[in-house]
Design a protein around this motif. Structure first.
Motif, PDB file in Angstrom:
ATOM      1  N   MET A   1      55.358  38.496  10.260  1.00 43.50           N
ATOM      2  CA  MET A   1      55.618  39.006   9.054  1.00 43.50           C
ATOM      3  C   MET A   1      56.738  40.033   8.388  1.00 43.50           C
ATOM      4  O   MET A   1      57.910  40.078   8.945  1.00 43.50           O
ATOM      5  CB  MET A   1      54.766  40.600   9.710  1.00 43.50           C
ATOM      6  N   THR A   2      56.700  40.377   6.782  1.00 47.39           N
ATOM      7  CA  THR A   2      57.492  40.269   6.348  1.00 47.39           C
ATOM      8  C   THR A   2      58.769  41.961   6.881  1.00 47.39           C
ATOM      9  O   THR A   2      58.023  42.908   7.593  1.00 47.39           O
ATOM     10  CB  THR A   2      58.168  40.672   4.908  1.00 47.39           C
ATOM     11  N   ALA A   3      59.827  41.673   7.161  1.00 44.38           N
ATOM     12  CA  ALA A   3      60.958  42.697   7.854  1.00 44.38           C
ATOM     13  C   ALA A   3      60.852  44.414   7.265  1.00 44.38           C
ATOM     14  O   ALA A   3      60.226  43.655   5.659  1.00 44.38           O
ATOM     15  CB  ALA A   3      62.492  42.681   7.758  1.00 44.38           C
ATOM     16  N   VAL A   4      60.148  45.434   7.631  1.00 44.02           N
ATOM     17  CA  VAL A   4      59.511  46.069   6.383  1.00 44.02           C
ATOM     18  C   VAL A   4      61.421  47.172   6.260  1.00 44.02           C
ATOM     19  O   VAL A   4      61.708  47.462   7.765  1.00 44.02           O
ATOM     20  CB  VAL A   4      58.960  47.206   7.682  1.00 44.02           C
ATOM     21  N   SER A   5      60.930  47.893   5.214  1.00 44.50           N
ATOM     22  CA  SER A   5      62.526  48.691   4.889  1.00 44.50           C
ATOM     23  C   SER A   5      61.525  50.237   5.360  1.00 44.50           C
ATOM     24  O   SER A   5      60.825  50.334   5.268  1.00 44.50           O
ATOM     25  CB  SER A   5      62.623  48.084   3.519  1.00 44.50           C
ATOM     26  N   THR A   6      62.697  51.139   5.670  1.00 48.24           N
ATOM     27  CA  THR A   6      62.063  52.401   5.871  1.00 48.24           C
ATOM     28  C   THR A   6      61.750  52.857   4.867  1.00 48.24           C
ATOM     29  O   THR A   6      60.930  53.699   4.731  1.00 48.24           O
ATOM     30  CB  THR A   6      63.102  53.045   6.037  1.00 48.24           C
ATOM     31  N   VAL A  28      46.491  45.179   6.941  1.00 44.49           N
ATOM     32  CA  VAL A  28      48.219  44.523   7.564  1.00 44.49           C
ATOM     33  C   VAL A  28      47.812  43.943   9.586  1.00 44.49           C
ATOM     34  O   VAL A  28      48.601  42.932   8.753  1.00 44.49           O
ATOM     35  CB  VAL A  28      48.788  46.271   7.902  1.00 44.49           C
ATOM     36  N   ASP A  29      46.685  44.465  10.183  1.00 44.29           N
ATOM     37  CA  ASP A  29      46.451  43.572  10.918  1.00 44.29           C
ATOM     38  C   ASP A  29      45.872  42.287  10.643  1.00 44.29           C
ATOM     39  O   ASP A  29      46.828  41.521  11.437  1.00 44.29           O
ATOM     40  CB  ASP A  29      45.899  44.387  12.045  1.00 44.29           C
ATOM     41  N   MET A  30      45.103  41.914   9.319  1.00 45.70           N
ATOM     42  CA  MET A  30      45.196  41.543   9.662  1.00 45.70           C
ATOM     43  C   MET A  30      45.920  39.885   8.873  1.00 45.70           C
ATOM     44  O   MET A  30      45.774  38.590   9.097  1.00 45.70           O
ATOM     45  CB  MET A  30      43.508  40.603   7.848  1.00 45.70           C
ATOM     46  N   GLY A  31      46.958  39.896   8.457  1.00 47.36           N
ATOM     47  CA  GLY A  31      48.345  39.668   8.426  1.00 47.36           C
ATOM     48  C   GLY A  31      48.005  39.644   7.031  1.00 47.36           C
ATOM     49  O   GLY A  31      48.528  38.664   6.545  1.00 47.36           O
ATOM     50  N   ILE A  33      48.507  41.082   4.098  1.00 47.20           N
ATOM     51  CA  ILE A  33      50.128  42.052   3.674  1.00 47.20           C
ATOM     52  C   ILE A  33      51.456  40.777   3.758  1.00 47.20           C
ATOM     53  O   ILE A  33      52.314  40.707   4.976  1.00 47.20           O
ATOM     54  CB  ILE A  33      49.815  43.609   3.550  1.00 47.20           C
ATOM     55  N   TYR A  34      51.564  40.062   2.411  1.00 47.71           N
ATOM     56  CA  TYR A  34      53.377  39.756   2.881  1.00 47.71           C
ATOM     57  C   TYR A  34      54.553  40.419   2.174  1.00 47.71           C
ATOM     58  O   TYR A  34      55.307  40.598   3.370  1.00 47.71           O
ATOM     59  CB  TYR A  34      52.982  38.339   2.173  1.00 47.71           C
ATOM     60  N   ASP A  35      54.529  41.126   1.613  1.00 47.16           N
ATOM     61  CA  ASP A  35      55.660  42.481   1.431  1.00 47.16           C
ATOM     62  C   ASP A  35      55.208  43.229   0.511  1.00 47.16           C
ATOM     63  O   ASP A  35      54.037  43.495  -0.542  1.00 47.16           O
ATOM     64  CB  ASP A  35      56.211  41.317   0.443  1.00 47.16           C
ATOM     65  N   ILE A  36      55.551  44.197   1.012  1.00 47.22           N
ATOM     66  CA  ILE A  36      55.011  45.529  -0.370  1.00 47.22           C
ATOM     67  C   ILE A  36      56.873  46.050  -0.858  1.00 47.22           C
ATOM     68  O   ILE A  36      57.854  46.097  -0.335  1.00 47.22           O
ATOM     69  CB  ILE A  36      55.191  46.350   0.468  1.00 47.22           C
ATOM     70  N   GLN A  37      57.291  46.269  -2.379  1.00 47.99           N
ATOM     71  CA  GLN A  37      58.450  47.035  -2.585  1.00 47.99           C
ATOM     72  C   GLN A  37      57.901  48.217  -4.038  1.00 47.99           C
ATOM     73  O   GLN A  37      57.173  48.009  -4.254  1.00 47.99           O
ATOM     74  CB  GLN A  37      58.575  45.348  -3.863  1.00 47.99           C
ATOM     75  N   THR A  46      52.585  41.636  -2.109  1.00 48.56           N
ATOM     76  CA  THR A  46      52.316  41.140  -2.079  1.00 48.56           C
ATOM     77  C   THR A  46      51.331  39.996  -1.284  1.00 48.56           C
ATOM     78  O   THR A  46      51.644  40.539  -0.014  1.00 48.56           O
ATOM     79  CB  THR A  46      53.221  39.898  -1.988  1.00 48.56           C
ATOM     80  N   MET A  47      50.583  39.474  -1.231  1.00 50.73           N
ATOM     81  CA  MET A  47      48.901  39.569  -0.399  1.00 50.73           C
ATOM     82  C   MET A  47      48.358  37.937  -0.786  1.00 50.73           C
ATOM     83  O   MET A  47      48.717  37.342  -1.766  1.00 50.73           O
ATOM     84  CB  MET A  47      48.311  40.706  -0.176  1.00 50.73           C
ATOM     85  N   THR A  48      47.362  37.695   0.416  1.00 53.34           N
ATOM     86  CA  THR A  48      46.975  36.645   0.485  1.00 53.34           C
ATOM     87  C   THR A  48      45.240  37.126   0.723  1.00 53.34           C
ATOM     88  O   THR A  48      45.158  38.158   1.298  1.00 53.34           O
ATOM     89  CB  THR A  48      47.397  35.834   1.222  1.00 53.34           C
ATOM     90  N   PHE A  49      44.597  36.091   0.804  1.00 56.47           N
ATOM     91  CA  PHE A  49      43.885  36.589   1.821  1.00 56.47           C
ATOM     92  C   PHE A  49      43.268  35.508   2.629  1.00 56.47           C
ATOM     93  O   PHE A  49      44.458  34.205   2.708  1.00 56.47           O
ATOM     94  CB  PHE A  49      42.350  35.983   0.424  1.00 56.47           C
ATOM     95  N   THR A  50      42.139  35.334   3.355  1.00 57.00           N
ATOM     96  CA  THR A  50      41.593  34.088   4.716  1.00 57.00           C
ATOM     97  C   THR A  50      41.673  33.117   4.191  1.00 57.00           C
ATOM     98  O   THR A  50      41.686  31.836   4.459  1.00 57.00           O
ATOM     99  CB  THR A  50      40.778  35.081   5.518  1.00 57.00           C
TER     100      THR A  50
END
Length: 108
Positions: A1-6, A28-31, A33-37, A46-50
């Protein structure tokens, strides 16, 4: 998972409320979500699907957008679906792995 900024932590927390329709596990727990800005009220996810052929893509994207728009400062949500890197069970959180194990579903 991407490092999460505060700055985006509250959006990650909000998306833990959005469940995958096949398993009651958050996106989120499914993995997925790759990134949130966030920039000036626009949240970019930024996300994907299974799987490429996932029948629930529009439903999940709508749930993500609706949940993020509940945040007072969010005026716009942009979702980019990517396939690289591809989703694998390695992206599951420990919580998701435990839940699947309890349901008799292997995550390996």
């Amino acid at each position: 998972m991407t490092a999460v900024s505060t700055d985006t932590q509250k959006y990650w927390s909000a998306l833990k409320e959005v469940m995958d329709p096949e398993f009651p596990i958050s996106v989120v727990d499914m993995g997925l979500i790759y990134d949130i800005q966030e920039t000036n009220g626009a949240v970019n996810v930024t996300m994907t699907f299974t799987a490429v052929g996932c029948a629930c893509t529009e439903w999940i994207k709508g749930d993500i957008e609706n949940r993020l728009l509940e945040e007072q400062e969010v005026r716009e949500v942009n979702i980019e679906v990517v396939w690289d890197p591809p989703w694998t069970v390695d992206r599951l959180s420990e919580e998701a792995r435990e839940r699947m194990k309890n349901w008799g579903v292997s995550s390996r």
